[in-house]
Write an enzyme that holds these catalytic residues in place. Sequence first.
Site, mmCIF file in Angstrom:
data_model
loop_
_atom_site.group_PDB
_atom_site.id
_atom_site.type_symbol
_atom_site.label_atom_id
_atom_site.label_comp_id
_atom_site.label_asym_id
_atom_site.label_seq_id
_atom_site.Cartn_x
_atom_site.Cartn_y
_atom_site.Cartn_z
ATOM 1 N N ARG A 148 0.826 -1.216 0.000
ATOM 2 C CA ARG A 148 0.000 0.000 0.000
ATOM 3 C C ARG A 148 0.857 1.262 0.000
ATOM 4 N NH1 ARG A 148 -5.525 -1.649 2.181
ATOM 5 N NH2 ARG A 148 -6.075 0.530 2.400
ATOM 6 N N TYR A 151 0.759 4.234 -2.578
ATOM 7 C CA TYR A 151 -0.347 5.187 -2.398
ATOM 8 C C TYR A 151 -0.114 6.032 -1.143
ATOM 9 C CZ TYR A 151 -5.249 6.759 -2.025
ATOM 10 O OH TYR A 151 -6.408 7.501 -1.943
ATOM 11 N N GLU A 153 2.585 6.532 0.855
ATOM 12 C CA GLU A 153 3.777 7.386 0.891
ATOM 13 C C GLU A 153 3.731 8.441 -0.211
ATOM 14 O OE1 GLU A 153 5.370 7.463 3.463
ATOM 15 O OE2 GLU A 153 6.152 5.541 4.165
ATOM 16 N N ASN A 180 -12.973 7.145 3.634
ATOM 17 C CA ASN A 180 -13.754 6.342 2.676
ATOM 18 C C ASN A 180 -15.065 7.009 2.266
ATOM 19 O OD1 ASN A 180 -12.039 4.533 4.431
ATOM 20 N ND2 ASN A 180 -12.664 3.069 2.859
ATOM 21 N N VAL A 194 -17.692 -0.846 -0.845
ATOM 22 C CA VAL A 194 -19.123 -0.549 -1.005
ATOM 23 C C VAL A 194 -19.600 -0.991 -2.388
ATOM 24 C CG1 VAL A 194 -20.868 1.267 -1.058
ATOM 25 C CG2 VAL A 194 -19.052 1.351 0.664
ATOM 26 N N ASN A 196 -18.126 -3.182 -4.427
ATOM 27 C CA ASN A 196 -18.051 -4.650 -4.518
ATOM 28 C C ASN A 196 -19.276 -5.310 -3.901
ATOM 29 O OD1 ASN A 196 -15.589 -4.863 -5.788
ATOM 30 N ND2 ASN A 196 -14.578 -5.965 -4.135
ATOM 31 N N GLY A 213 -13.726 -9.757 8.815
ATOM 32 C CA GLY A 213 -14.751 -8.728 8.584
ATOM 33 C C GLY A 213 -14.944 -7.810 9.774
ATOM 34 N N ARG A 217 -14.458 0.716 9.050
ATOM 35 C CA ARG A 217 -14.291 1.914 8.234
ATOM 36 C C ARG A 217 -15.465 2.835 8.574
ATOM 37 N NH1 ARG A 217 -10.230 -0.521 7.491
ATOM 38 N NH2 ARG A 217 -9.066 -0.827 5.548
ATOM 39 N N ASP A 279 -3.759 -4.174 5.644
ATOM 40 C CA ASP A 279 -5.119 -3.608 5.646
ATOM 41 C C ASP A 279 -5.382 -2.992 7.034
ATOM 42 O OD1 ASP A 279 -7.857 -4.551 3.793
ATOM 43 O OD2 ASP A 279 -8.164 -3.627 5.751
HETATM 44 P P1 NAD Z 1 -11.138 7.471 -9.006
HETATM 45 O O1 NAD Z 1 -10.161 6.389 -9.276
HETATM 46 O O2 NAD Z 1 -12.557 7.275 -9.393
HETATM 47 O O3 NAD Z 1 -10.651 8.845 -9.665
HETATM 48 C C1 NAD Z 1 -9.319 9.163 -9.869
HETATM 49 C C2 NAD Z 1 -9.224 9.863 -11.216
HETATM 50 O O4 NAD Z 1 -7.847 10.241 -11.462
HETATM 51 C C3 NAD Z 1 -9.628 8.963 -12.382
HETATM 52 O O5 NAD Z 1 -10.486 9.656 -13.250
HETATM 53 C C4 NAD Z 1 -8.302 8.634 -13.059
HETATM 54 O O6 NAD Z 1 -8.436 8.333 -14.428
HETATM 55 C C5 NAD Z 1 -7.504 9.893 -12.798
HETATM 56 N N1 NAD Z 1 -6.056 9.706 -12.858
HETATM 57 C C6 NAD Z 1 -5.308 8.724 -12.286
HETATM 58 N N2 NAD Z 1 -4.001 8.911 -12.565
HETATM 59 C C7 NAD Z 1 -3.922 10.050 -13.312
HETATM 60 C C8 NAD Z 1 -2.861 10.763 -13.909
HETATM 61 N N3 NAD Z 1 -1.580 10.352 -13.782
HETATM 62 N N4 NAD Z 1 -3.144 11.884 -14.616
HETATM 63 C C9 NAD Z 1 -4.429 12.314 -14.762
HETATM 64 N N5 NAD Z 1 -5.476 11.671 -14.223
HETATM 65 C C10 NAD Z 1 -5.229 10.548 -13.499
HETATM 66 O O7 NAD Z 1 -11.029 7.786 -7.431
HETATM 67 P P2 NAD Z 1 -11.850 8.791 -6.506
HETATM 68 O O8 NAD Z 1 -12.481 8.005 -5.449
HETATM 69 O O9 NAD Z 1 -12.654 9.705 -7.322
HETATM 70 O O10 NAD Z 1 -10.644 9.594 -5.828
HETATM 71 C C11 NAD Z 1 -10.313 10.915 -6.212
HETATM 72 C C12 NAD Z 1 -9.202 11.426 -5.307
HETATM 73 O O11 NAD Z 1 -9.641 11.423 -3.944
HETATM 74 C C13 NAD Z 1 -7.931 10.591 -5.368
HETATM 75 O O12 NAD Z 1 -6.817 11.455 -5.299
HETATM 76 C C14 NAD Z 1 -8.004 9.762 -4.108
HETATM 77 O O13 NAD Z 1 -6.740 9.406 -3.628
HETATM 78 C C15 NAD Z 1 -8.739 10.697 -3.149
HETATM 79 N N6 NAD Z 1 -9.437 9.943 -2.097
HETATM 80 C C16 NAD Z 1 -10.595 9.283 -2.377
HETATM 81 C C17 NAD Z 1 -11.210 8.557 -1.366
HETATM 82 C C18 NAD Z 1 -12.508 7.817 -1.581
HETATM 83 O O14 NAD Z 1 -12.964 7.123 -0.680
HETATM 84 N N7 NAD Z 1 -13.170 7.935 -2.699
HETATM 85 C C19 NAD Z 1 -10.634 8.490 -0.086
HETATM 86 C C20 NAD Z 1 -9.433 9.155 0.118
HETATM 87 C C21 NAD Z 1 -8.845 9.897 -0.881
HETATM 88 N N1 UDP Z 2 -12.985 -5.347 1.738
HETATM 89 C C1 UDP Z 2 -13.669 -6.554 1.827
HETATM 90 N N2 UDP Z 2 -14.153 -7.104 0.668
HETATM 91 C C2 UDP Z 2 -14.021 -6.517 -0.545
HETATM 92 C C3 UDP Z 2 -13.328 -5.272 -0.621
HETATM 93 C C4 UDP Z 2 -12.826 -4.729 0.548
HETATM 94 O O1 UDP Z 2 -13.838 -7.120 2.913
HETATM 95 O O2 UDP Z 2 -14.502 -7.072 -1.541
HETATM 96 C C5 UDP Z 2 -12.472 -4.736 2.980
HETATM 97 C C6 UDP Z 2 -10.995 -4.375 2.925
HETATM 98 O O3 UDP Z 2 -10.210 -5.465 3.347
HETATM 99 C C7 UDP Z 2 -10.923 -3.195 3.888
HETATM 100 C C8 UDP Z 2 -12.292 -2.531 3.762
HETATM 101 O O4 UDP Z 2 -13.153 -3.504 3.165
HETATM 102 O O5 UDP Z 2 -10.752 -3.655 5.203
HETATM 103 C C9 UDP Z 2 -12.280 -1.274 2.896
HETATM 104 O O6 UDP Z 2 -11.652 -1.593 1.667
HETATM 105 P P1 UDP Z 2 -11.540 -0.574 0.458
HETATM 106 O O7 UDP Z 2 -10.692 -1.224 -0.581
HETATM 107 O O8 UDP Z 2 -12.877 -0.103 0.073
HETATM 108 O O9 UDP Z 2 -10.803 0.720 1.057
HETATM 109 P P2 UDP Z 2 -9.538 0.945 2.014
HETATM 110 O O10 UDP Z 2 -8.980 -0.365 2.486
HETATM 111 O O11 UDP Z 2 -8.580 1.689 1.163
HETATM 112 O O12 UDP Z 2 -10.106 1.724 3.130
#
Ligand code: NAD
Ligand code: UDP
Length: 322
Positions: A148, A151, A153, A180, A194, A196, A213, A217, A279
Site C-alpha cells: 500500500r 499510495y 507514501e 472512505n 461498497v 463490490n 470482517g 471503516r 489492511d
Molecule cells: P477514481 O479512481 O474514481 O478517480 C481518480 C481519477 O484520477 C480517475 O479519473 C483517473 O483516471 C484519474 N487519474 C489517475 N491517474 C492520473 C494521472 N496520472 N493523470 C491524470 N489523471 C489521473 O477515485 P476517486 O475516489 O474519485 O478519488 C479521487 C481522489 O480522492 C484521489 O486522489 C483519491 O486518492 C482521493 N481519495 C478518495 C477517497 C474515496 O474514498 N473515494 C478516499 C481518500 C482519498
Molecule cells: N474489503 C472486503 N471485501 C471486498 C473489498 C474490501 O472485505 O470485496 C475490505 C478491505 O479489506 C478493507 C475494507 O473492506 O478492510 C475497505 O476496503 P476498500 O478497498 O474499500 O478501502 P480501504 O482499504 O482503502 O479503506
Amino acid sequence: MDRSFHTRRRVLVTGGAGFLGSHLCERLLEAGAEVICADNFFTGARANIEHLLDNPRFELMRHDVTFPLYVEVDEIFNLACPASPVHYQHDPVQTTKTSVHGAINMLGLAKRTNAKILQASTSEVYGDPEVHPQTEDYWGHVNPIGIRSCYDEGKRCAETLFFDYRRQHGLPIKVARIFNTYGPRMHPNDGRVVSNFIVQALNDAPITLFGDGEQTRSFCYVDDLIAGLTGLMDTDEAVTGPFNLGNPHEVSVRTLAEQIIEMTGSKSQLEHRPMPEDDPRQRRPDISQAESVLGWRPSVELREGLVQTIAYFDALLSGQAR
Ligand code: NAD
Ligand code: UDP
Ligand code: UDP
C-alpha cells in the site's frame, strides 16, 4: 458586451472524470465556474462527465498529471490518483509518480498562475492507525515498503510538497484528508468495498469478506464530501488544513455486508477471503477541526446514502448483462 467571462472563476479539476472528480465538476459548474477537467482515464470514464460536455463552461482534456500542464486558472483541485487498492497496486510506480510528480506539476502551475490549490489527500496517511479516532496531529503508522506504500507514501510526500511550497513560495494551499467515500459513479469493478458488496448483492453472488470482517471503516456519502471540498477551497488564505473530511459513523465491514444484503433483499452468502497485507484494522475521522473551522459536518446517514448507491448500481446493471 457580455464581460461575465472576465469575472468567472476558472477551476482546474485533475482526476475530474473519476468518481469524486465528476461530482465536483458538476457542483462547480452549478456554482457558475468555468471548469477544466484533466484526466488520463486510468480509472475514470468519459461516461462520468458525458452529461457535462454540452456545457460551454466545461472543457475536457486528456492529460496525465505526471507531465507539465500549462493552462490559466484561479483554482486547482488536485484529485488525479487511482483510489482503489486494486487499481493503485496495479502499477505502483505510476501511482507514486502520479502523487509526487503530479503534485510538483500542479504546484508549479499554481505558483505561475497565483492559483489556490487543494490536494485530495487521504486517511491512508495515518496507515494502520494506533490512535483512534484519527486526529490531524497524529503522524500515522505507515509501512514504507509494503504493497500500500505507493499510495500512502505518495500521498504523504504530496502533503510535504504542498506545505513546502507554502513555506518556500507562499502558495495558498488547502489539504483535505478524505476518509472512505461512496456513492453513484463508483466504478462497478473498482474493487472498493461498497461497490463490490452492492454489485455482488444485486447479482446474488458471494459477498467477499476479507479476513474476519471485524475491521472497521467510516463511510461518507459523496454529496457531503464534495460540500467539504468546496467549503475548504472557499476559506481564507490562512486556512490550509490538513482537515479530516469523512463521516465519523464507524461500522465493521461485516456489518456493512449484512446491511447491504438486507437492503437489497439478496440471497448472497458471506464468503471469507484472506485479509490483504497491511489492511488497516480500524478507521474513523475526528472531524472537530472541520466542524469548528469550516462549519462542515456530513448529514447523509449510511442507510440513506446506500439507498441512492444501490439504486444507481441497480440501474447500471439492468442496462448491462449481469
Ligand atoms: P477514481 O479512481 O474514481 O478517480 C481518480 C481519477 O484520477 C480517475 O479519473 C483517473 O483516471 C484519474 N487519474 C489517475 N491517474 C492520473 C494521472 N496520472 N493523470 C491524470 N489523471 C489521473 O477515485 P476517486 O475516489 O474519485 O478519488 C479521487 C481522489 O480522492 C484521489 O486522489 C483519491 O486518492 C482521493 N481519495 C478518495 C477517497 C474515496 O474514498 N473515494 C478516499 C481518500 C482519498
Ligand atoms: N474489503 C472486503 N471485501 C471486498 C473489498 C474490501 O472485505 O470485496 C475490505 C478491505 O479489506 C478493507 C475494507 O473492506 O478492510 C475497505 O476496503 P476498500 O478497498 O474499500 O478501502 P480501504 O482499504 O482503502 O479503506
Ligand atoms: N509546471 C507546470 N505548469 C506550469 C508551471 C510549471 O506544469 O504552468 C511544472 C514545471 O514543469 C515544473 C513543475 O511544475 O516541473 C514545478 O514548477 P516550479 O516552478 O515550482 O519549479 P521549477 O520549474 O523551478 O523546477
